[in-house]
Design an enzyme around this catalytic site. Structure first.
Site, short mmCIF file in Angstrom:
data_model
loop_
_atom_site.label_atom_id
_atom_site.label_comp_id
_atom_site.label_asym_id
_atom_site.label_seq_id
_atom_site.Cartn_x
_atom_site.Cartn_y
_atom_site.Cartn_z
N HIS A 1 9.57 17.94 -3.74
CA HIS A 1 8.52 18.89 -4.10
C HIS A 1 9.03 20.28 -4.45
CE1 HIS A 1 3.88 19.25 -3.37
NE2 HIS A 1 4.23 19.67 -4.56
N ASP B 1 -1.16 17.32 -0.24
CA ASP B 1 0.07 17.21 0.55
C ASP B 1 -0.27 17.06 2.03
OD1 ASP B 1 2.75 17.50 1.49
OD2 ASP B 1 3.20 18.80 -0.21
N HIS C 1 1.76 18.24 4.07
CA HIS C 1 2.41 19.44 4.58
C HIS C 1 1.94 20.67 3.79
CE1 HIS C 1 5.02 15.89 5.06
NE2 HIS C 1 5.16 16.34 6.28
N ASP D 1 4.08 23.22 2.82
CA ASP D 1 5.15 23.73 1.95
C ASP D 1 5.10 25.25 1.85
OD1 ASP D 1 5.78 21.08 1.63
OD2 ASP D 1 5.02 20.91 -0.40
N HIS E 1 12.09 21.96 -0.25
CA HIS E 1 10.83 21.31 -0.65
C HIS E 1 9.69 21.69 0.30
CE1 HIS E 1 10.92 17.29 1.88
NE2 HIS E 1 11.32 18.32 2.59
N ASP F 1 1.75 15.47 -3.92
CA ASP F 1 2.82 14.86 -3.14
C ASP F 1 2.27 13.54 -2.62
OD1 ASP F 1 4.57 14.09 -1.04
OD2 ASP F 1 5.16 16.17 -0.70
N ASP G 1 3.01 11.86 -0.23
CA ASP G 1 2.84 11.73 1.22
C ASP G 1 1.49 12.27 1.68
OD1 ASP G 1 2.96 14.52 1.77
OD2 ASP G 1 5.07 14.48 2.26
N GLU H 1 7.81 13.18 -4.78
CA GLU H 1 8.20 12.58 -3.51
C GLU H 1 8.05 11.06 -3.47
OE1 GLU H 1 9.80 14.17 -1.16
OE2 GLU H 1 9.36 16.30 -1.47
#
Length: 288
Positions: free
Chosen positions: A88, A111, A113, A115, A128, A215, A217, A260
């Protein structure tokens, strides 16, 4: 690119997405597609880590500078840039290139996360996990200065969707700058339709375009197992399609990246196939 992450394999993500038939899928729904190929990225084996809290900083800066130039060039030609990752950290270059053409760019960031780390808050040193912060003008100047604009985007034009693993420093930054985040709690409680209605309202207000940074994930590992940092309890396959369909209906999308995808950790290229299906929905593909 896999320099921004610890786990190896995401550098093969673009090949996996191509193998899953992205070009053919987009052509089937009426788009003319030109594959510009891959940018040159240094391999870990030929490089060394100079700053442990900013791993492979110079190499990541070099790639993102090149990416920003390519993205800007394609937009200047009237084309829609679709970027395939890779980790990412490539979002830094994508958004830098778009910001040269879109002065008030809205961003939807799917995402698990945030980031939103910096060299001071990162628990891993992986870039990332810093890409959104960098795009907001927060972080190392070599990263925030890519493309010559700093910051590239404004907090009030950004929405994170699907977050379920945030570091302490990220939580503090979110509160400090007033960033809108729809965690999995909000998705469960409100439902994806309402979340997307609110998100699109935010990124569409006072903006001149919208970038989608997805992303894989962000999805639940059951539906997208081939990612570098899986976190259980994510967005379902159907919820993610609905989100993409609503983005297509809003007709404000001006650029997108899907990142990702890690074939080494995948099962029969399942995650790359999911990425292609989501791209198709975001570009307006419908069942009827």
């Amino acid at each position: 690119m896999d320099l921004g992450a610890d786990r190896r394999g995401v550098d093969m993500g673009p090949s996996a997405i191509r193998y899953a038939g992205v070009k053919k899928r987009l052509e089937m729904i009426g788009y003319e597609v030109e594959d510009k190929g891959d940018l040159k990225v240094a391999t870990r084996e030929s490089e060394s880590i100079v700053y442990p809290n900013l791993k492979y900083l110079k190499q990541i800066v070099d790639v993102n500078r090149a990416l920003a130039i390519v993205v800007e060039q394609e937009v200047n030609k009237g084309r829609f840039p679709l970027i395939l990752g890779g980790d990412h950290s490539i979002a830094i270059g994508t958004i830098a290139g778009m910001a040269k053409r879109k002065k008030d760019l809205g961003v939807i960031w799917f995402d698990a996360h945030g980031d939103l780390n910096t060299a001071e808050t990162t628990p891993s040193g992986n870039v990332h996990g810093m890409s959104l912060a960098v795009s907001l003008g927060i972080g190392h100047p070599d990263l925030t200065g890519i493309g010559g604009l700093d910051p590239k985007i404004k907090p009030e034009h950004v929405v994170i969707i699907g977050a379920r693993e945030l570091d302490r420093g990220e939580k503090e930054l979110i509160k400090r700058i007033g960033l809108k985040v729809f965690t999995m709690h909000e998705i469960d409680r409100l439902g994806m339709p309402r979340v997307m209605e609110e998100a699109l309202s935010i990124v569409g207000k006072g903006t001149d375009g919208m970038h989608l940074s997805l992303d894989l994930d962000g999805l639940d590992p059951h539906d997208a197992p081939g990612v570098g940092t899986p976190v259980i309890g994510g967005i379902t396959y159907r919820e993610s399609h609905l989100a993409m369909e609503m983005i297509a209906e809003a007709n404000i999308l001006s650029s997108a990246e899907f990142v990702e995808v890690n074939p080494i950790l995948d099962i029969q290229n399942k995650t790359a196939k999911v990425a292609v299906a989501l791209m198709s929905s975001a570009f307006g593909d419908k069942l009827l």
